[in-house]
Design an enzyme around this catalytic site. Sequence first.
Site, short mmCIF file in Angstrom:
data_model
loop_
_atom_site.label_atom_id
_atom_site.label_comp_id
_atom_site.label_asym_id
_atom_site.label_seq_id
_atom_site.Cartn_x
_atom_site.Cartn_y
_atom_site.Cartn_z
N ASP A 7 0.83 -1.21 0.00
CA ASP A 7 0.00 0.00 0.00
C ASP A 7 0.87 1.26 0.00
OD1 ASP A 7 -2.11 -1.65 0.06
OD2 ASP A 7 -2.76 -1.16 2.10
N ALA A 8 1.98 1.19 0.76
CA ALA A 8 2.84 2.37 0.87
C ALA A 8 3.46 2.71 -0.48
CB ALA A 8 3.92 2.13 1.91
N LYS A 12 -25.05 -15.02 -6.36
CA LYS A 12 -25.96 -13.90 -6.61
C LYS A 12 -25.66 -12.83 -5.56
CE LYS A 12 -30.66 -12.45 -7.32
NZ LYS A 12 -30.72 -11.44 -6.25
N ARG A 36 -30.35 0.55 -12.28
CA ARG A 36 -31.28 -0.26 -13.04
C ARG A 36 -32.63 0.45 -13.19
NH1 ARG A 36 -35.33 -3.69 -12.24
NH2 ARG A 36 -35.55 -5.34 -13.77
N CYS A 44 -52.52 5.18 19.90
CA CYS A 44 -52.53 6.33 20.79
C CYS A 44 -53.36 7.40 20.09
CB CYS A 44 -51.11 6.84 21.01
SG CYS A 44 -51.08 8.49 21.75
N GLU A 47 -22.82 -18.80 -10.57
CA GLU A 47 -22.10 -17.70 -9.91
C GLU A 47 -22.87 -17.28 -8.67
OE1 GLU A 47 -22.63 -13.84 -11.90
OE2 GLU A 47 -24.04 -14.82 -13.24
N GLU A 97 -23.00 -5.60 -10.42
CA GLU A 97 -23.61 -5.31 -9.14
C GLU A 97 -22.64 -4.48 -8.30
OE1 GLU A 97 -26.64 -6.80 -9.13
OE2 GLU A 97 -27.26 -6.84 -7.02
O1 JCF Z 1 -25.49 -11.06 -8.70
C1 JCF Z 1 -26.52 -10.63 -9.10
N1 JCF Z 1 -27.31 -9.98 -8.28
C2 JCF Z 1 -26.93 -10.84 -10.52
C3 JCF Z 1 -28.06 -10.22 -11.05
C4 JCF Z 1 -26.15 -11.66 -11.32
C5 JCF Z 1 -26.49 -11.88 -12.63
O2 JCF Z 1 -25.75 -12.66 -13.40
C6 JCF Z 1 -27.65 -11.25 -13.20
C7 JCF Z 1 -28.42 -10.43 -12.38
C8 JCF Z 1 -29.54 -9.81 -12.96
C9 JCF Z 1 -29.85 -10.05 -14.29
N2 JCF Z 1 -27.96 -11.46 -14.51
C10 JCF Z 1 -29.05 -10.87 -15.04
C11 JCF Z 1 -29.37 -11.14 -16.44
#
Ligand code: JCF
Length: 677
Positions: free
Chosen positions: A35-36, A117, A138, A426, A115, A174
């Site tokens: 970091d430094a 969410k 969004r 009340c 993956e 996100e």
């Molecule tokens: O991680 C999420 N919240 C997430 C939302 C991941 C995704 O692959 C998404 C999504 C919202 C819409 N994919 C779509 C098409």
Amino acid sequence: MSRPLSATEQVSTLRDQIRAHDHAYYVLDQPRISDAEYDHLFRQLQQLEAEHPDLVTPDSPTQRVGGAPLTQFPEVTHRVPMLSLANAFSENEVEGFDRRICELLGVDSVDYTAEPKLDGLAVSLSYEAGLLVQAATRGDGQSGEDVTSNVRTILSVPLRLNPAAPDLLQVRGEIVMPFAGFELLNQQQTAAGEKPFVNPRNAAAGSLRQLDPRVTATRPLAFLAYGIGDLSGALPETQFDLLQQLRLWGLPVSPLVARVTGIAACMDYYARLGQRRAGLPYAIDGVVYKVDRIAQQQKLGAVSRAPRWALAHKFPAEEAETVVNQIDVQVGRTGAVTPVARLRPVFVGGVTVTSATLHNQDEIRRKDLRVGDTVVVRRAGDVIPEVVRVVTARRPAEAVPFVMPENCPVCGAGLTQAEGEAVLRCPDGLACPAQLHRTLTHFASRKAMDIDGLGDKLIEQLVATGMVRTLADLYHLKPPQLASLDRMAEKSAENLFQALRASRQTTLPRFIFALGIRNVGEATALALARYFRTLDALMEADLDELERVADVGPVVAASLREFFQEPDNRRVIGELLAAGIRWPEMPVQPEEASPLAGKTIVLTGSFSLPRTELKARLQSAGARVSGSVSAQTDFLVVGEKPGSKLERAKTLDVVIVTEAQLVELIATPGGADQTSV
Ligand code: JCF
């Protein structure tokens, strides 16, 4: 032969180095320097730029925080709509999803990407020629808010992509607040006398909605990409390859994305991620499965607002055991008295929970809940934590049943109960300090009178000192009085005074909403204002007339009638108007034939009316007002000193009109009259 590097070369080298380290840190998760050392490079660049201001470019790593605070976020129409995800809560539903997909595609098994969410906020980032040009929330999926200045402050968002990136790229992803930063932020909030955020998602949302990017810059936000909206050039063959591409172009992508074959492998991923969930740095609420082959995605298409090729498999709401230390009774804005369990703090669903709503006496009786009991609490998504059940086996001998008080715990008035209702109330209205407090909080809130700087702690003091006893008292406060309050310097007292003055200029829908009438939310307030057009007409309307308004049923009509018949309320309204609250006249509702109905309009430059008002008038003539010019734009209205939108409109062949022409357009027969654009 070597010569000393020119300032231009030094700046360029430093920026390349810093970008490479940012990439290593945020995208590859493999920091290459301390970091430094990083700070040293950064300060060198800052110093050079200070000495050579002409070399500063917007994509320099030093230029993340810039631009003046906004008064509101412009609207952005998404060129490609931002879709949401269909949800599944059980294995059964996931199997159904897989079966439908296999049938539609005529195959036995499909490859998926799986993956985490992320529990954050979806945004769309637009890059042109490798540079970040726009970031939008969004919103409703069709259009969102332009939060570019704020998103630029997020260190894991590259301001510039790798040169291999396509000329045009819209990335979807996100924005999250990692737990560590969330806990720290809440400590700071509490120390500053502000309300802590309930969860990382709300904290992320609140941080992204700051009008001053310097505030957002202090918030620990992070970004992860999960897809695209649009790109120039060829699409990769699979979702998985697309994500690898995004990573190569310089965007952060979750390291937990995997390619799996068939439904059993999806379930396996879900189980494994569920076990790792508590150890992840940020909140997740499930797994997203996506059909991996893009050609198959395209074949499947989308239904309503969600792609048919993707599914969110949600984790069950988290539950945890804790102890009820105490049961308090809270008084809401409308006088509803609700019991609340104070809990031994317990970490559940990604946040520390210290209280849970108990709804009412009946509910407590049904659950046989006593003070001292061990209980199971559940927290799902954004909802308020609740007590699921009592672990009776662990009840201590001294556990005491709870009885609702007969009097208001704040003002002492005898509580009343309406027939057929479970809640106690009340009856003292604004004479009860608790209701006054909540009423003031609502009145000052962003969607109501939007009084900047009038926070919870201040309201508490204003009520406790008796400086404010009715809503109208707010408008008679003078700077010296305000300066006498805790945590108020002279400057902030003056600012608050000005904010109060400014808030007197409002709109009728806001004012109706701000009154805090039971069952009257923002949308209902707007419908009422549009229908009645004046406050007097609304106040005098009978039940039949009220029910003629779209969305107003018997319950809402009765609340309105009750509110406006109450002499105290009529008096407060009179006092507020006397204090100078005013609003522009509501326009006449356009007839079907309004030439603007359904048109998408963009404004550029300044006009004879304040822009917010012009916008409101256009909207009530049935037009959509968008913040950016696209092929979908019907008209660009140009005022004095138009901006770059004019050029863009010309290249897209969008119809360009002046303000005067707009007025003519609206004044055509069948349209609304001139004064009510
Ligand atoms: O991680 C999420 N919240 C997430 C939302 C991941 C995704 O692959 C998404 C999504 C919202 C819409 N994919 C779509 C098409």
